[in-house]
Structures are given as C-alpha cells and as structure tokens.
Design an enzyme around this catalytic site. Structure first.
Site, PDB file in Angstrom:
ATOM      1  N   ASN A 138      -5.854  11.615  -0.786  1.00  0.00           N
ATOM      2  CA  ASN A 138      -5.464  11.279   0.587  1.00  0.00           C
ATOM      3  C   ASN A 138      -4.564  12.402   1.108  1.00  0.00           C
ATOM      4  OD1 ASN A 138      -4.421  10.211   2.929  1.00  0.00           O
ATOM      5  ND2 ASN A 138      -3.668   8.322   2.006  1.00  0.00           N
TER       6      ASN A 138
ATOM      7  N   ARG B 250      -9.892   9.989   1.557  1.00  0.00           N
ATOM      8  CA  ARG B 250      -9.597   9.214   2.749  1.00  0.00           C
ATOM      9  C   ARG B 250      -9.722  10.141   3.959  1.00  0.00           C
ATOM     10  NH1 ARG B 250      -3.948   8.007   5.482  1.00  0.00           N
ATOM     11  NH2 ARG B 250      -4.679   6.557   7.054  1.00  0.00           N
TER      12      ARG B 250
ATOM     13  N   HIS C 124      -6.685   1.880   9.969  1.00  0.00           N
ATOM     14  CA  HIS C 124      -6.317   1.026   8.820  1.00  0.00           C
ATOM     15  C   HIS C 124      -7.533   0.224   8.329  1.00  0.00           C
ATOM     16  CE1 HIS C 124      -1.909   0.729  10.453  1.00  0.00           C
ATOM     17  NE2 HIS C 124      -1.984   1.694   9.533  1.00  0.00           N
TER      18      HIS C 124
ATOM     19  N   ARG D 232       6.411   4.117  16.860  1.00  0.00           N
ATOM     20  CA  ARG D 232       5.405   4.197  17.934  1.00  0.00           C
ATOM     21  C   ARG D 232       5.565   3.022  18.900  1.00  0.00           C
ATOM     22  NH1 ARG D 232       0.300   4.699  14.035  1.00  0.00           N
ATOM     23  NH2 ARG D 232       1.598   5.583  12.395  1.00  0.00           N
TER      24      ARG D 232
ATOM     25  N   GLU E 260      -5.585   0.505  -0.733  1.00  0.00           N
ATOM     26  CA  GLU E 260      -6.595   1.360  -0.104  1.00  0.00           C
ATOM     27  C   GLU E 260      -7.242   2.292  -1.126  1.00  0.00           C
ATOM     28  OE1 GLU E 260      -4.995   2.334   4.207  1.00  0.00           O
ATOM     29  OE2 GLU E 260      -3.367   1.820   2.864  1.00  0.00           O
TER      30      GLU E 260
END
Ligand code: ADP
Length: 398
Positions: free
Chosen positions: A7, A91, A180, A241, A384
């Site tokens: 990743n 990923r 996600h 965010r 993940e």
C-alpha cells in the site's frame, strides 16, 4: 501460497506478507518519509522483535528494495528466497469507472490507473510507482490491483450523478465514485457471516470511521450509495476534512481570505473537520478528552460528527426501506464506545438498541445490541490487507 500486500502512499509504504493457508501475518511494516531525509522502516516479523531501520530512501523503487531486503534478512527476515512470494496485491486508490473488481496488472490496467491520476493526484502516482518497482524487482511474480473505488461501482446513476450540467459527467467524468471500498466490502462480508445471513438478502449500513470516514448502504451484497464522492472530501465530517459543505462557501472564503485554489484545497482537506471545529486536534481521543474537561468547541466537534453520521444512517435506511444491521469499523468505529452510543441514541426507530456492557468490548467482532434489537449493531475490525490478499489469491488461482 504467500502473498505480499503493498500500500504505497505519496511518502509512505505499508506492507504485509500473508500465508494464505492460515491467514497468518508473516511480517508487516511501514516505511515513512520516502523522498525526504530521515526515512525510517519499521519491520515487524511474526514472533520476533520489531526492527527499525533508518536509511534515506529516495523513491518507491528503493523503498520496495529495502522491504524485500528486510523480508529476506538472515536475522529478522521471514523468507529465504524472493521466489517464495507467489503474488503481490497492490492497493490502488482510484480506479474511476473502469474497474468493478480487482484485476491482474497488464499494460491496459496500468494505462487506466494513469488516466485516473487527475482524480487522485497524490495517491495514484505512488500506487503506480509501487507496482513498477515490484515488477522490476520481482520479475515473473503476478501483480494484482485492488481499488478503493471498485466496490462502489454498483451504485445506480441516481446515487452517483451530481446535479450539474450532464456534460460535466460526460466530458470530465465528474460523478461520485466513493472510497474505502475494500474496507466496506470486507466488513460487509464478515457481518453477513457473523449474523449467519445470506449476503443476498441483507440490508446493511457500514460506517468506516477513522481519520477519513465514510458510510455505505449495502443492499443484498451490493453498494447502492456511499458518502464520499468524486474525491474523499465529500460526506462525513473527518479528522481534518470538512466533508460536504455548501459549495458556495468555497467562492465566499476564497474572496474574503484571498485564497488560491491550492490554499482552499488545503483549508478544506487539512484544516477543517473536527480539527477545524475544535481547534484542539484531529484525533478523536484528544477531542473527547478536551470535551470532558469542559472545552465547548471540542464538545461541539464531537456533536457535529455524530450528528452527521446519524443523518447518513437515517438516509441510507430510507433508501433501503430499513436496515438489518449497522457495522462500525476503523479507528474510531472499532474503539470508541462513547461515539457509537452517541450515534445510536436516536436510532431506536430503526430497531437499534445498544447493550452498554457489550458496547464496552474492543478489538473483536462483536454484536453490541440487546437481545431483542431488530436492527443489529456490530463492531467489526476492518482488515483491508486481508481483503487485498484474498482477492489476489483468487485472481492468481484462476
Ligand atoms: P486512518 O483513516 O488514518 O486509517 P484509523 O482507522 O487508524 O485512521 O483511525 C484513526 C482515528 O481513530 C484516530 O484519529 C483516532 O481519533 C481514532 N481512535 C483510535 N483509537 C481510538 C480510541 N480508543 N478512542 C477514540 N478514538 C480512537
């Protein structure tokens, strides 16, 4: 079969080597500060001491080389030969609307990932660099890519079309993609299994609440809506965010504060969210502590976050004519019993009822509902890396 999961971020590289027969993590690690002075690799082999290697790493190619050297090291390595790695799963953040599932890398796939750089200018180039490095250093080893966006490709047009002139979608691909996806898919599969339900007859709302946060509505195994959009800025309030805001705010603040496009981007992505509201931190633990000590803005940030998650859950239940289960996952979702309770406090109309004792447990798959609750609330630690490895195994076996 041994699978290496990679990743790559813009200046970091996470990896995990998995033995697929047992799903054991043979080694995992994190390389930080790629391309800067003071790069550092933290390598954790299974059953051995953690090793920290400090060595300047100029780019992802050098980074992958250091990772492979660590995996092969006589003391802290876990492999004798690099050929023991059967496949590498990468990923990739943005796959646009070209990919509905994970695929093996070829020239067309690489070109398509490059085409999506416009939507993910920080992540996709790093992902590409990681793939190229592995191709060069492990020739002949199959490489696969698992997209954050792919799971959401089942969204119907009414979910993904923005109410802009249709040409924006046709000419520039301006639509909602969602992110996600690997996490939402993993926890949705685990939830069906945990509750002994068929995925094909199951109304599920998954809440991935970490630094980045998103909610997904999953009807009979397919994502029908999710809170992130063209970019991961839309939707929930996050650590730094803003999530969804009135778009006119952008013009207004740019004018008032004389901001450039780069500055407003930074403002919305890095200075907003619970950090912006609280002025304390982007970490929910700090915000909760400050709120407990009487800091009003920290309490407000906490309340705004929970309020927004509740709104999405209500909206998604409306889209699916109810919900059989709600899943909480990622850093905050898995660990914060107080936030779960806060979010669920008005969800009784859905049949949600939390057992405060069960809600205290952490780090395990757990149903935190009372026995009579019609809508089950689950905590499921996301994984993940395992999802990427499972996809890679399936592709390679074919
Ligand atoms: P990322 O999106 O960076 O992968 P994570 O899923 O690791 O994020 O989530 C990180 C966030 O989880 C942190 O900002 C922190 O606020 C929150 N978190 C982690 N542990 C706890 C905890 N015990 N209580 C409350 N929040 C927590």
């Amino acid at each position: 079969m041994k699978i290496l999961v990679v990743n790559c971020g813009s200046s970091s590289l996470k990896y995990q080597l998995l033995a697929m027969e047992t799903k054991a993590e043979l080694a995992k690690g994190l390389l930080e500060r790629i391309g800067m002075a003071g790069s550092v690799l933290t390598h954790q082999p299974e059953g051995k001491e953690k090793t920290v290697i400090t060595k300047d790493i100029a780019n992802h190619n050098e980074g992958i080389r250091l990772v492979l050297d660590s995996l092969l090291h006589p003391e802290y390595g876990v492999l004798k030969n690099v050929n023991e790695v059967d496949a590498v799963g990468h990923r990739v953040v943005h796959g646009g609307d070209k990919f509905t599932k994970s695929v093996q890398v070829n020239d067309d796939v690489m070109k398509a990932i490059e085409d999506c750089i416009v939507f993910s200018p920080l992540h996709n180039p790093a992902n590409i660099a990681g793939i190229k490095a592995c191709q060069a250093l492990m020739p002949g080893v199959p490489q696969t890519v698992v997209f954050d966006t792919a799971f959401h490709q089942t969204m119907p047009p009414e979910s993904y079309i923005y109410a802009l002139p249709y040409e924006a979608y046709e000419k520039y691909g301006v639509r909602r993609y969602g992110f996600h996806g690997t996490s939402h898919r993993y926890v949705s599969l685990r939830a069906a299994k945990f509750l002994n339900r068929s995925e094909k007859d199951f109304k599920l709302i998954t809440c991935h609440l970490g630094n980045g946060a998103s909610v997904a509505a999953i009807l009979n195994g397919q994502c029908i809506d999710t809170s992130m959009g063209l970019t991961p800025l839309e939707g929930l309030v996050m650590g730094t965010r803003s999530g969804s805001i009135d778009p006119e705010i952008v013009n207004y603040l740019m004018e008032k504060e004389h901001m450039t496009t780069a500055e407003i981007k930074d403002y919305l992505n890095k200075k907003s969210g619970i950090l912006g509201i609280s002025g304390v931190s982007s970490d929910f633990r700090d915000v909760e502590e400050a709120a407990g000590a009487g800091n009003k803005r920290a309490q407000l940030a906490w309340n705004v976050f929970a309020h927004k998650v509740r709104k999405y859950i209500g909206a998604y239940a409306a889209l699916m004519n109810g919900a059989d289960a709600i899943v909480f996952t990622a850093g905050l979702g898995e660990n914060s019993s107080s936030m779960r309770l806060e979010i669920c406090k008005t969800l009784g109309f859905l049949g949600v009822s939390i057992d405060p004792e069960k809600n205290k447990k952490r780090g395990i798959e757990n149903d935190i509902s009372t026995a009579d609750a019609k809508c089950r609330v689950l905590v499921i630690p996301t994984n993940e890396e395992l999802m990427i490895a499972l996809d890679t195994e399936e592709i390679v076996k074919k």
